[in-house]
Design an enzyme around this catalytic site. Structure first.
Site: not given
Ligand code: BGC
Length: 772
Positions: A296
């Site tokens: 993530d």
């Molecule tokens: C979130 C994810 C997301 C990623 C990219 C993160 O802050 O937890 O779910 O896919 O950002 O945008």
């Protein structure tokens, strides 16, 4: 463009073709290679030309400078691409921009390796569907799959080929803001939805121009964050993990999801992004996952704050644990080479990770044509197509849940005067819901506009704000980020209410558009108070005092505690956040053109103190006797009963359904066999309606404690007034299996109860046995 590219990468392709039997002589000498072998050969050849730096470059995923979800935004992306330091980019859209970045990769880098382009395409692309929690309330797998198919059609037209969806985190904590992004509390339903989404995005061939790679997230247990506070610690028994939280991830991977994203949280002492047990022992060895593991957003760097060491140490830790690609943080890019040189990371591990990134690109067809997903023509014709918008309207209507409807307050008559009051009535930007980065907020209609359009000349619509979203202006600011405008009136509260009351008094019925703004749920939007904000409640109480019938149109991204509302408001329609076409879908239901059929996939508690509250709980050694709400020395509270306000599976219709004749075709079955439960469902009202018939099973005696009931089947049926249908559920040994204390997936012979009904509480029951 394709031609230019092929001249650059062609030597590799022809080598593979030759090797794979592309000529008669080769065919005679060698067996024809399978597609898998062809891919392996191609990638091995490519990798044999790559330097360690180039391999590490493939493990780097950057943002493209558009919408981001963290405080770090990637810089110098163009020059990093040129240096071969970028494997993927996300949040960059439109064929023109993507083509530009791809051209740099395939024309100006040494090995011409194309880039993979990702995005959080969560509930639709430009055509936005209801938030995932709402979507799950349709209980309609074909419909859910189609939303993902449309999302992929639109997103790939805009140049994307990878979506960070589905989010399959089970959550039973209404405080957690991201409960809005998943499919609710249930393992079985969550697993079915996970599969449907993956199928919708990926289709049957990832290399098609209109399919995209799914990324299951967040691995794992992110939805069980302590106290519902985002990014918080998770601590969980293996029993609960295997039986309740892990199955949806596994189901999505079994459905073929090409990638998986690690979670931010700590799991039993080791953060997911550094957890070797999770990513190697479980994911690779037990589940045999062959796809790509991405972190993530800056999750590798966050291991420093988790207390696991400096950037070099945590980057090595997470790669060694099983991560292949590093999102945004660039820890891999800046430290892995040193770690390889110092022997802290094996070159083989870098190679394995690089291979998985290249395989993903290969499967998407990017080596064949890096511009496959860039088509201005498709972008013009496929995005926001009328059929997509019509479907979005239908889906939104199916996701709404009618929580209460005394005296047939709904549907509304198309005559007279309606007072539409509330802070959520005249905002379009709030409609699509959290995680709708691609939605055209400026052109999304408000409920007021939708009501005016639906009412035509027959009904007079009056409108007033009535109250602010939140009394605290700063809280309102936090709750309306990312351009979600909600009008604010800084006059004294009384004045704003009184203005609304004047209109309410002139109306035949009041529609109160209240609840949460879309950014009161979603990432980093946890709440400790899960009621409708006080200032809105005061407005609602004043509206009720007028004596006019009041319909509460409730916007929310989580289960709310609505005890007072459920006791005092005659009709409550929960519309969640329904996407692009919400403004039309709500009047469809309010005026009765669409009969509501959504059923809750998350329990609504009476108050926040009951949380986590879910139907598939354990019995305890001191359960409360049925019908009681308190007994000393039983498992209960002094101040509130154990009951939910609205149970899992619950939702009303403008018609009613009667259940009868729950029968089994036999009393027992042997391991390997099956039994069929059937039930008659009859529409006893006066309009056609849809009902979700739900089957639950309870294992009465187990080697470990078993839930009081677990969903094991459902069917959504449509019945005309007076019509009756028999619904059959085949129950096999598979449905009775669970992970025992030795983590073996077994069905234990013995007695089981079957429950069938229209929600998890109001059911008919019978028993059967599984015999050896
Ligand atoms: C979130 C994810 C997301 C990623 C990219 C993160 O802050 O937890 O779910 O896919 O950002 O945008």
């Amino acid at each position: 463009m394709k031609a230019i590219y092929l001249t650059l990468i062609t030597p590799l392709f022809s080598a593979v073709l030759l090797f794979s039997g592309g000529t008669a002589i080769a065919q005679q000498k060698k067996a024809v290679l399978s597609p898998q072998q062809k891919m392996n050969t191609f990638i091995s050849m490519l990798m044999s030309k790559m330097t360690l730096d180039e391999k590490i470059g493939q493990l780097n995923l950057l943002t493209g400078g558009e919408a981001t979800t963290g405080s770090v935004v990637s810089t110098d992306v163009e020059s990093k691409i040129k240096k071969g330091q970028v494997g993927g980019i996300f949040s960059l859209t439109t064929p023109a921009r993507i083509r530009k970045a791809q051209e740099i990769a395939v024309q100006q880098t040494r090995l011409k390796i194309p880039i993979i382009f990702g995005q959080d395409v969560i509930h639709g692309y430009k055509t936005t569907f209801p938030i995932p929690l709402a979507l799950s309330c349709t209980w309609d797998m074909a419909l859910i799959e189609k939303t993902a198919r449309i999302a992929a059609t639109e997103a790939t037209a805009d140049g994307l080929n990878w979506t960070f969806s589905p989010m399959v985190d089970i959550s039973r904590d209404a405080r957690w803001g991201r409960i809005s992004e998943g499919s609710g509390e249930d393992t079985y339903l969550g697993s079915q939805i996970a599969k449907a989404m993956v199928k919708g995005y990926q289709g049957d061939d990832l290399s098609k121009y209109n399919t995209m790679m799914a990324c299951v997230k967040h691995f794992a247990l992110y939805g069980a964050a302590e106290a519902g506070r985002d990014y918080n610690t998770t601590d969980m028994s293996l029993d609960r993990m295997y039986n309740e939280y892990l199955p949806p991830y596994k189901a999505a991977l079994e459905a073929g999801a090409g990638s998986i994203m690690t979670a931010f949280n700590d799991i039993n002492g080791v953060p997911a992004t550094a957890n070797k047990w999770l990513m190697t022992d479980l994911l690779r060895k037990q589940w045999n996952f062959k796809g790509l593991v991405v972190t993530d957003y800056t999750a590798v760097n966050e291991l420093i704050d988790h207390g696991l060491g400096d950037l070099q140490a945590v980057s090595a830790l997470s790669l060694n644990a099983g991560v292949d690609m590093d999102m945004v943080g660039e820890g891999f890019l800046t430290t892995l080479k040193k770690s390889v040189q110092q022997g802290k990371v094996k070159q083989q591990r870098v190679d394995d990770a690089c291979r998985l990134v290249l395989e993903a690109k290969y499967k998407l067809g990017l080596f064949e044509d890096p511009f496959r997903y860039c088509s201005e023509e498709r972008a013009k014709t496929e995005i926001l197509k009328p059929e997509h918008l019509d479907f979005a309207r239908k889906v939104a209507g199916e996701s709404f849940v009618l929580l209460k409807n005394d005296n047939n307050t709904l549907p509304l008559k198309k005559t007279g005067t309606i007072a539409l009051i509330g802070p959520l009535a005249n905002t379009g930007t709030n409609m699509p819901g959290t995680w709708s980065v691609n939605s055209d907020l400026a052109n999304t209609a408000s409920l007021l506009q939708g009501m005016q359009a639906a009412a035509g000349t027959d009904v007079k619509i009056l409108h007033s704000l009535g109250s602010n979203l939140l009394a605290d202006a700063q809280y309102q600011e936090r709750a309306t980020m990312f351009g979600r405008d909600i009008p604010r009136d800084n006059r004294p509260e009384e004045e704003v209410i009184n203005e609304a009351l004047k209109l309410a008094n002139q109306a035949d019925v009041v529609v109160a558009a209240l609840g949460e703004s879309s950014e009161m749920s979603g990432e980093a939007s946890s709440r400790t108070n899960i009621e409708i904000p006080d200032v809105q409640k005061r407005l609602l109480a004043a509206l009720l005092k007028t004596g006019k019938p009041v319909v509460l149109v409730l916007f929310t991204g989580r289960p709310l505690a609505l005890k007072w509302e459920s006791e005092n408001v005659p009709a409550i329609l929960n519309v969640w956040f329904g996407g692009t076409k919400t403004a039309d879908a709500i009047p469809d239901v309010l005026f009765g053109a669409v009969n509501p059929s959504g059923k809750l996939t998350t329990t609504f508690p009476q108050n926040v103190g009951q949380v986590p509250l879910y139907y598939a709980h354990k019995n305890t050694g001191r359960p409360l006797a049925e019908g009681k709400w308190f007994s000393k020395f039983r498992s209960n509270y002094l101040d509130v009963s154990n009951d939910p306000l609205y149970p899992f599976g619950y939702g009303l219709s403008y018609t009613s359904f009667a259940y009868s004749n729950l029968i089994l075709n036999k009393q027992s079955f042997k391991t390997g066999g099956s039994i069929t439960a059937s039930i008659d469902v009859r529409n006893t009202g006066s309009v056609e309606g849809k009902e979700v018939v739900q089957l639950y099973i309870q294992d009465l005696v187990g080697s470990s404690t078993r839930p009081v009931k677990e969903l094991k089947g459902f069917e959504k049926i449509s019945l005309k007034p007076g019509e009756s249908k028999t619904v059959n559920f085949k129950i096999t040994e598979e449905d009775l299996k669970f992970y025992n204390m030795a983590l073996k997936f077994v069905a234990e012979p013995g007695d089981f109860k079957v429950y069938v009904g229209g929600n998890s509480r109001d059911v008919m029951e019978t028993t059967f046995a599984l015999v050896k």
